[in-house]
Design a protein around this motif. Structure first.
Motif, PDB file in Angstrom:
ATOM      1  N   ARG A 131     -43.744  16.719 -28.315  1.00  0.00           N
ATOM      2  CA  ARG A 131     -43.897  17.880 -27.433  1.00  0.00           C
ATOM      3  C   ARG A 131     -42.958  18.977 -27.898  1.00  0.00           C
ATOM      4  O   ARG A 131     -42.082  18.751 -28.728  1.00  0.00           O
ATOM      5  CB  ARG A 131     -43.586  17.519 -25.977  1.00  0.00           C
ATOM      6  CG  ARG A 131     -42.163  17.012 -25.748  1.00  0.00           C
ATOM      7  CD  ARG A 131     -41.976  16.553 -24.312  1.00  0.00           C
ATOM      8  NE  ARG A 131     -41.925  17.681 -23.402  1.00  0.00           N
ATOM      9  CZ  ARG A 131     -40.790  18.227 -22.962  1.00  0.00           C
ATOM     10  NH1 ARG A 131     -39.614  17.761 -23.359  1.00  0.00           N
ATOM     11  NH2 ARG A 131     -40.808  19.231 -22.125  1.00  0.00           N
ATOM     12  N   GLN A 132     -43.139  20.146 -27.325  1.00  0.00           N
ATOM     13  CA  GLN A 132     -42.206  21.244 -27.495  1.00  0.00           C
ATOM     14  C   GLN A 132     -42.279  22.076 -26.224  1.00  0.00           C
ATOM     15  O   GLN A 132     -43.257  22.772 -25.974  1.00  0.00           O
ATOM     16  CB  GLN A 132     -42.548  22.091 -28.728  1.00  0.00           C
ATOM     17  CG  GLN A 132     -41.450  23.043 -29.165  1.00  0.00           C
ATOM     18  CD  GLN A 132     -40.168  22.337 -29.612  1.00  0.00           C
ATOM     19  OE1 GLN A 132     -39.082  22.883 -29.476  1.00  0.00           O
ATOM     20  NE2 GLN A 132     -40.290  21.130 -30.128  1.00  0.00           N
ATOM     21  N   GLY A 133     -41.251  21.911 -25.397  1.00  0.00           N
ATOM     22  CA  GLY A 133     -41.267  22.576 -24.107  1.00  0.00           C
ATOM     23  C   GLY A 133     -42.398  22.046 -23.250  1.00  0.00           C
ATOM     24  O   GLY A 133     -42.574  20.837 -23.089  1.00  0.00           O
ATOM     25  N   ASN A 134     -43.207  22.975 -22.714  1.00  0.00           N
ATOM     26  CA  ASN A 134     -44.332  22.576 -21.863  1.00  0.00           C
ATOM     27  C   ASN A 134     -45.568  22.199 -22.661  1.00  0.00           C
ATOM     28  O   ASN A 134     -46.568  21.758 -22.079  1.00  0.00           O
ATOM     29  CB  ASN A 134     -44.678  23.710 -20.893  1.00  0.00           C
ATOM     30  CG  ASN A 134     -43.598  23.937 -19.861  1.00  0.00           C
ATOM     31  OD1 ASN A 134     -42.934  22.996 -19.434  1.00  0.00           O
ATOM     32  ND2 ASN A 134     -43.400  25.185 -19.466  1.00  0.00           N
ATOM     33  N   ASP A 135     -45.522  22.368 -23.966  1.00  0.00           N
ATOM     34  CA  ASP A 135     -46.650  22.001 -24.817  1.00  0.00           C
ATOM     35  C   ASP A 135     -46.510  20.526 -25.200  1.00  0.00           C
ATOM     36  O   ASP A 135     -45.558  20.154 -25.890  1.00  0.00           O
ATOM     37  CB  ASP A 135     -46.672  22.862 -26.079  1.00  0.00           C
ATOM     38  CG  ASP A 135     -46.939  24.327 -25.777  1.00  0.00           C
ATOM     39  OD1 ASP A 135     -47.716  24.596 -24.839  1.00  0.00           O
ATOM     40  OD2 ASP A 135     -46.389  25.194 -26.471  1.00  0.00           O
ATOM     41  N   THR A 136     -47.437  19.709 -24.763  1.00  0.00           N
ATOM     42  CA  THR A 136     -47.312  18.270 -24.957  1.00  0.00           C
ATOM     43  C   THR A 136     -48.442  17.720 -25.816  1.00  0.00           C
ATOM     44  O   THR A 136     -49.575  18.180 -25.751  1.00  0.00           O
ATOM     45  CB  THR A 136     -47.301  17.536 -23.606  1.00  0.00           C
ATOM     46  OG1 THR A 136     -48.511  17.846 -22.888  1.00  0.00           O
ATOM     47  CG2 THR A 136     -46.103  17.956 -22.773  1.00  0.00           C
ATOM     48  N   GLY A 137     -48.119  16.734 -26.636  1.00  0.00           N
ATOM     49  CA  GLY A 137     -49.097  16.101 -27.498  1.00  0.00           C
ATOM     50  C   GLY A 137     -48.590  16.009 -28.919  1.00  0.00           C
ATOM     51  O   GLY A 137     -47.645  16.699 -29.321  1.00  0.00           O
ATOM     52  N   THR A 138     -49.225  15.148 -29.703  1.00  0.00           N
ATOM     53  CA  THR A 138     -48.786  14.916 -31.069  1.00  0.00           C
ATOM     54  C   THR A 138     -48.877  16.163 -31.937  1.00  0.00           C
ATOM     55  O   THR A 138     -48.148  16.296 -32.926  1.00  0.00           O
ATOM     56  CB  THR A 138     -49.623  13.807 -31.714  1.00  0.00           C
ATOM     57  OG1 THR A 138     -51.016  14.166 -31.652  1.00  0.00           O
ATOM     58  CG2 THR A 138     -49.421  12.479 -31.002  1.00  0.00           C
ATOM     59  N   GLN A 139     -49.755  17.096 -31.586  1.00  0.00           N
ATOM     60  CA  GLN A 139     -49.933  18.295 -32.409  1.00  0.00           C
ATOM     61  C   GLN A 139     -48.779  19.275 -32.271  1.00  0.00           C
ATOM     62  O   GLN A 139     -48.721  20.277 -32.982  1.00  0.00           O
ATOM     63  CB  GLN A 139     -51.257  18.996 -32.086  1.00  0.00           C
ATOM     64  CG  GLN A 139     -51.287  19.787 -30.780  1.00  0.00           C
ATOM     65  CD  GLN A 139     -51.711  18.956 -29.584  1.00  0.00           C
ATOM     66  OE1 GLN A 139     -51.523  17.737 -29.556  1.00  0.00           O
ATOM     67  NE2 GLN A 139     -52.291  19.597 -28.596  1.00  0.00           N
ATOM     68  N   TYR A 140     -47.839  18.982 -31.364  1.00  0.00           N
ATOM     69  CA  TYR A 140     -46.679  19.870 -31.171  1.00  0.00           C
ATOM     70  C   TYR A 140     -45.388  19.241 -31.692  1.00  0.00           C
ATOM     71  O   TYR A 140     -44.303  19.731 -31.402  1.00  0.00           O
ATOM     72  CB  TYR A 140     -46.532  20.220 -29.691  1.00  0.00           C
ATOM     73  CG  TYR A 140     -47.708  20.990 -29.139  1.00  0.00           C
ATOM     74  CD1 TYR A 140     -48.034  22.245 -29.640  1.00  0.00           C
ATOM     75  CD2 TYR A 140     -48.507  20.450 -28.131  1.00  0.00           C
ATOM     76  CE1 TYR A 140     -49.120  22.948 -29.138  1.00  0.00           C
ATOM     77  CE2 TYR A 140     -49.593  21.152 -27.631  1.00  0.00           C
ATOM     78  CZ  TYR A 140     -49.894  22.395 -28.133  1.00  0.00           C
ATOM     79  OH  TYR A 140     -50.968  23.093 -27.642  1.00  0.00           O
ATOM     80  N   ARG A 141     -45.495  18.175 -32.473  1.00  0.00           N
ATOM     81  CA  ARG A 141     -44.277  17.521 -32.945  1.00  0.00           C
ATOM     82  C   ARG A 141     -43.591  18.362 -34.030  1.00  0.00           C
ATOM     83  O   ARG A 141     -44.228  19.121 -34.749  1.00  0.00           O
ATOM     84  CB  ARG A 141     -44.582  16.118 -33.476  1.00  0.00           C
ATOM     85  CG  ARG A 141     -45.371  16.048 -34.764  1.00  0.00           C
ATOM     86  CD  ARG A 141     -45.727  14.597 -35.074  1.00  0.00           C
ATOM     87  NE  ARG A 141     -46.378  14.413 -36.379  1.00  0.00           N
ATOM     88  CZ  ARG A 141     -47.673  14.541 -36.597  1.00  0.00           C
ATOM     89  NH1 ARG A 141     -48.481  14.873 -35.592  1.00  0.00           N
ATOM     90  NH2 ARG A 141     -48.170  14.333 -37.812  1.00  0.00           N
ATOM     91  N   SER A 142     -42.296  18.163 -34.130  1.00  0.00           N
ATOM     92  CA  SER A 142     -41.483  18.854 -35.122  1.00  0.00           C
ATOM     93  C   SER A 142     -41.667  18.207 -36.491  1.00  0.00           C
ATOM     94  O   SER A 142     -41.662  16.975 -36.612  1.00  0.00           O
ATOM     95  CB  SER A 142     -40.010  18.791 -34.704  1.00  0.00           C
ATOM     96  OG  SER A 142     -39.158  19.343 -35.682  1.00  0.00           O
TER      97      SER A 142
END
Length: 221
Positions: A131-142
């Motif tokens: 996640r990144q902040g309120n964006d959740t899911g594998t597509q938001y990983r660092s």
């Protein structure tokens, strides 16, 4: 698997055999860079280098990099997964394995990978997993994806250095950033490219930890 299950954002990466099949034809942007007019796709001029950064929603992340001196062109797309030539909607299901990524094509004489990594670490929270902040899911990983073993070593050293900086700054969480060699990058649809230049009031989820990244990341730790 039900349609609703397919659309559920997943917090674990799919195995290759679980990933969506994708397609043979790639998305190829037809427009040049909306800000600087350079072609988004290669081949790029001699002497330039490339790196891929995943740091949450790629709209705001891309804007950080196109503003830097020495960056020839940026583009957004998908990297680090299994599905060939994925679409945005497929990536958002969590069943392609990709993260939203920014391609940065840069002149190392003007801006170094160290400089780019400093921007990367300072402008998102690399400790949040899928996640990144309120964006959740594998597509938001660092993620940091590099082309050479030398760049890989530099990126891994930078992770160690920034982890120490986080601890010194009172952030006790561990960095979850995925770092590996990877050349495969799938361009996103045209409407995603330089989105915040086309839509200045658009969503931007960029936000860091408040901890500065030490300089000299290219030195051995």
């Amino acid at each position: 698997m039900s349609f609703m299950t397919m659309l559920t954002k997943k917090f674990s990466l799919p195995a290759k055999e679980e990933a969506l099949p994708g397609r043979a034809d790639a998305i190829r942007p037809v427009e040049t860079h909306f800000v600087n007019g350079n072609p988004l796709t290669g081949p790029y001029p001699d002497g330039l280098e490339t790196v891929l950064f995943g740091m949450g929603c790629f709209w705001g992340a891309e804007r950080l990099f196109w503003q830097l001196p020495g960056v020839h062109v940026t583009a957004v797309g998908y990297a680090g997964g299994h599905t060939p030539n994925p679409t945005y909607h497929e990536t958002c299901t969590g069943r392609t394995g990709h993260t939203e990524a920014v391609l940065v094509v840069y002149d190392p004489v003007i801006v170094s990978l160290t400089d780019l990594l400093k921007v990367f670490w300072e402008n998102h929270d690399p400790t949040q997993g899928m996640r990144q902040g309120n964006d959740t899911g594998t597509q938001y990983r660092s993620a940091v994806y590099v082309k050479s073993a030398e760049d890989l070593a530099l990126a891994e050293t930078s992770r160690k250095t920034y982890q120490e900086a986080l601890k010194a700054g009172g952030v006790n969480a561990s960095i979850t950033t995925e770092i590996r060699q990877l050349e495969e990058f799938f361009f996103a649809e045209d409407y995603h490219q330089q989105y915040l230049a086309k839509n200045p009031a658009g969503y931007c989820g960029i936000g860091g930890t408040g901890v500065s990244c030490p300089t000299g990341l290219d030195q051995e730790a």
